[in-house]
Design a protein around this motif. Structure first.
Motif, mmCIF file in Angstrom:
data_model
loop_
_atom_site.group_PDB
_atom_site.id
_atom_site.type_symbol
_atom_site.label_atom_id
_atom_site.label_comp_id
_atom_site.label_asym_id
_atom_site.label_seq_id
_atom_site.Cartn_x
_atom_site.Cartn_y
_atom_site.Cartn_z
ATOM 1 N N SER B 142 -10.977 20.716 -36.677
ATOM 2 C CA SER B 142 -11.370 21.362 -35.421
ATOM 3 C C SER B 142 -10.708 22.720 -35.247
ATOM 4 O O SER B 142 -11.134 23.513 -34.423
ATOM 5 N N ASP B 146 -14.437 26.941 -34.279
ATOM 6 C CA ASP B 146 -15.048 26.159 -33.223
ATOM 7 C C ASP B 146 -16.282 25.431 -33.731
ATOM 8 O O ASP B 146 -16.540 24.287 -33.386
ATOM 9 N N ASP B 147 -17.032 26.112 -34.575
ATOM 10 C CA ASP B 147 -18.253 25.522 -35.129
ATOM 11 C C ASP B 147 -17.972 24.328 -36.024
ATOM 12 O O ASP B 147 -18.805 23.433 -36.140
ATOM 13 N N LEU B 149 -16.318 21.822 -35.765
ATOM 14 C CA LEU B 149 -16.382 20.529 -35.087
ATOM 15 C C LEU B 149 -17.776 19.919 -35.177
ATOM 16 O O LEU B 149 -17.949 18.718 -35.029
ATOM 17 N N PHE B 150 -18.771 20.743 -35.430
ATOM 18 C CA PHE B 150 -20.142 20.263 -35.416
ATOM 19 C C PHE B 150 -20.732 20.132 -36.807
ATOM 20 O O PHE B 150 -21.927 19.929 -36.950
ATOM 21 N N SER B 151 -19.898 20.247 -37.841
ATOM 22 C CA SER B 151 -20.416 19.999 -39.172
ATOM 23 C C SER B 151 -20.580 18.494 -39.348
ATOM 24 O O SER B 151 -19.960 17.700 -38.638
ATOM 25 N N ALA B 152 -21.433 18.116 -40.300
ATOM 26 C CA ALA B 152 -21.628 16.698 -40.571
ATOM 27 C C ALA B 152 -20.299 16.065 -40.998
ATOM 28 O O ALA B 152 -19.967 14.955 -40.578
ATOM 29 N N ARG B 153 -19.515 16.794 -41.807
ATOM 30 C CA ARG B 153 -18.242 16.256 -42.294
ATOM 31 C C ARG B 153 -17.280 15.971 -41.128
ATOM 32 O O ARG B 153 -16.609 14.946 -41.109
ATOM 33 N N ALA B 154 -17.227 16.895 -40.175
ATOM 34 C CA ALA B 154 -16.354 16.689 -39.017
ATOM 35 C C ALA B 154 -16.850 15.520 -38.168
ATOM 36 O O ALA B 154 -16.045 14.725 -37.662
ATOM 37 N N SER B 155 -18.166 15.393 -38.032
ATOM 38 C CA SER B 155 -18.705 14.271 -37.261
ATOM 39 C C SER B 155 -18.341 12.940 -37.906
ATOM 40 O O SER B 155 -17.962 11.994 -37.215
ATOM 41 N N VAL B 156 -18.470 12.883 -39.226
ATOM 42 C CA VAL B 156 -18.120 11.657 -39.958
ATOM 43 C C VAL B 156 -16.656 11.297 -39.693
ATOM 44 O O VAL B 156 -16.328 10.158 -39.346
#
Lengths: 295, 295
Positions: B142, B146-147, B149-156
């Motif tokens: 994070s 800022d962006d 946080l919205f990658s697929a990897r960060a979501s996982v």
């Protein structure tokens, strides 16, 4: 940013919640005819096959395939070969809004993900089956009595169930990465703030100038920035959010349509009904009756 | 009730979220002196020992013990034997409100839980360490941008982290069952509804008659029912909720005190400051400075 702020941000930005879960065995003659998908829905095909027809396109759904059906999609299915055969699949219906956008739109997820057997898929299917199994237990705890939901035993079961559901979503996202057209979407912070503002204030009418003020942009600049990032205007996005929330109220409550319209910030019930019909191909009353016959 | 309603009910009734997480190694001379616990806090003692002095009572904290410190408690620690020794413990600070009540009060959890080594405890400690380890990874994702946080990897990663945190809480609740004085608390539905009403409307002032109307009870009956179930009056509970929320705002924001008072439904800032001082033994400004020196 401290840890708690990070956690809050993450859980608020990942708005993931559960709708339904089934292990379906559809009979040989079964098909959907223009069925409207009531929530972001995942199917894992276990046995049998069907053709899916969606907006004029055809997709084959066969054993081992993961099918992702976005909220509101109209789906028709058809038999594939000469013989009719039963169709067995796991299904899961959820809400997944990440950074204000629908999960499938944000990452660019196709309708059909032909998966390879093995490690992560085995884990996903096991978790899926366990969720179906445990859901019955959690549900039975809550129906014994109202108080039973607050026993330590029920808390243990419900928290573990929610944990497994989030783990399922994490694993699903991981498995979908190779199929994503945008695994690292670049979402302008101002656009995200606009989405968040709309998602927080949809309950009452607001103007474009109010939106622009909230984002500290001129009205023209706000519209252009939003449209460029999202592909639709702020107004269209607002209507989309209001219709999603209306669908949720249609699903969750037996509130009259006039009250639902008011609760989603639409002052005019006939505007709501007409707008809904235009988007969904049926009136809110028909949608409720067809999709949620138990209400 | 359909599945989604049940899920929503469960997640709303189990309001469990994360504050902080550490693997502490306190030096031999270290002690707390009337330290105010900023969130419901768990310690698992790994090495060394201390006496805990809480409201005049003494508790021994030794390796293998689980210590549960409620929000707002003033804790003093002291050396136990002749020699000073370092203290090593895992800590976790969370919010856990179940059915409108604090987890520890609802189930009657003591301050010291002397656990037996073995299966579930091993699992809990492993999960605790994994959370500490993975938290760094989630945090680093994070802070890249800022962006990110919205990658697929960060979501996982973030979804998996939240899942493990909820699993930790489920396991913690399970392990605490033998020590609970009320593993099956009977919470009157009307009292729960009152608690929920207070927790939803604390942001603005409301009267006792409004509360009574919301619960469909006479004012006198409402007061008596609430007091019998909760041991405190609805007014005291309301103040408690407002002070909890104020503490959260002190921790999460740098808002001025007048604005915090207003946001928790207290119209008068000096009433807020005096009430806070009476309950917490220090002013909101001192509390903020002492507990969250980074704000």
């Amino acid at each position: 940013m401290n840890d708690h702020q990070l956690y809050r941000l993450a859980t608020e930005e990942y708005d993931v919640s559960f709708y339904f879960l089934y292990d379906w065995l559809r009979e040989a003659s079964w098909n959907f005819n223009e069925y409207r998908i009531p929530a972001l829905t995942f199917w894992f095909i276990r046995e049998g096959s069907r053709k899916l027809i969606v907006a004029g396109e055809e997709y084959l759904a066969e054993p081992g395939d993961l099918i992702v059906l976005p909220l509101g999609l109209a789906v028709t299915t058809a038999h594939t070969g000469g013989e009719q055969e039963p169709l067995r699949y796991l299904s899961m219906g959820i809400r997944a809004i990440i950074g204000g956008m629908n999960w499938n739109e944000l990452f660019g997820i196709p309708i059909r993900l032909p998966l390879e057997a093995g490690g992560e898929l085995t884990e996903l299917v096991l978790l899926w089956k366990q969720l179906i199994h445990d859901e019955k237990a959690v549900r039975s705890l809550s129906t014994v009595s109202d108080d039973a939901l607050f026993s330590a035993r029920a808390s243990v079961a419900a928290l573990a169930w929610e944990a497994r559901f989030k783990l399922w979503m994490s694993l699903m996202t991981k498995i979908a990465i190779p199929f994503m057209s945008a695994p690292e979407p670049a979402l302008d912070k101002r656009v995200r703030d606009l989405c968040a503002y709309i998602r927080t204030h949809y309950e009452r009418p607001f103007s474009a100038s109010e939106l622009a003020r909230a984002a500290c942009l001129s009205e023209g600049h706000m519209r252009a920035t939003f449209r460029q990032a999202m592909g639709i205007t702020p107004h269209q996005y607002t209507i989309q959010v209001r219709m999603e929330k209306a669908k949720e109220l249609l699903a969750l409550t037996d509130l009259p349509l006039a009250e639902i319209a008011e609760r989603v910030g639409l002052e005019d019930v006939s505007y709501f009904i007409n707008g809904f019909r235009k988007r969904e191909g049926m009136t809110p009353a028909v949608y409720r009756k067809r999709t949620f016959p138990w209400i």
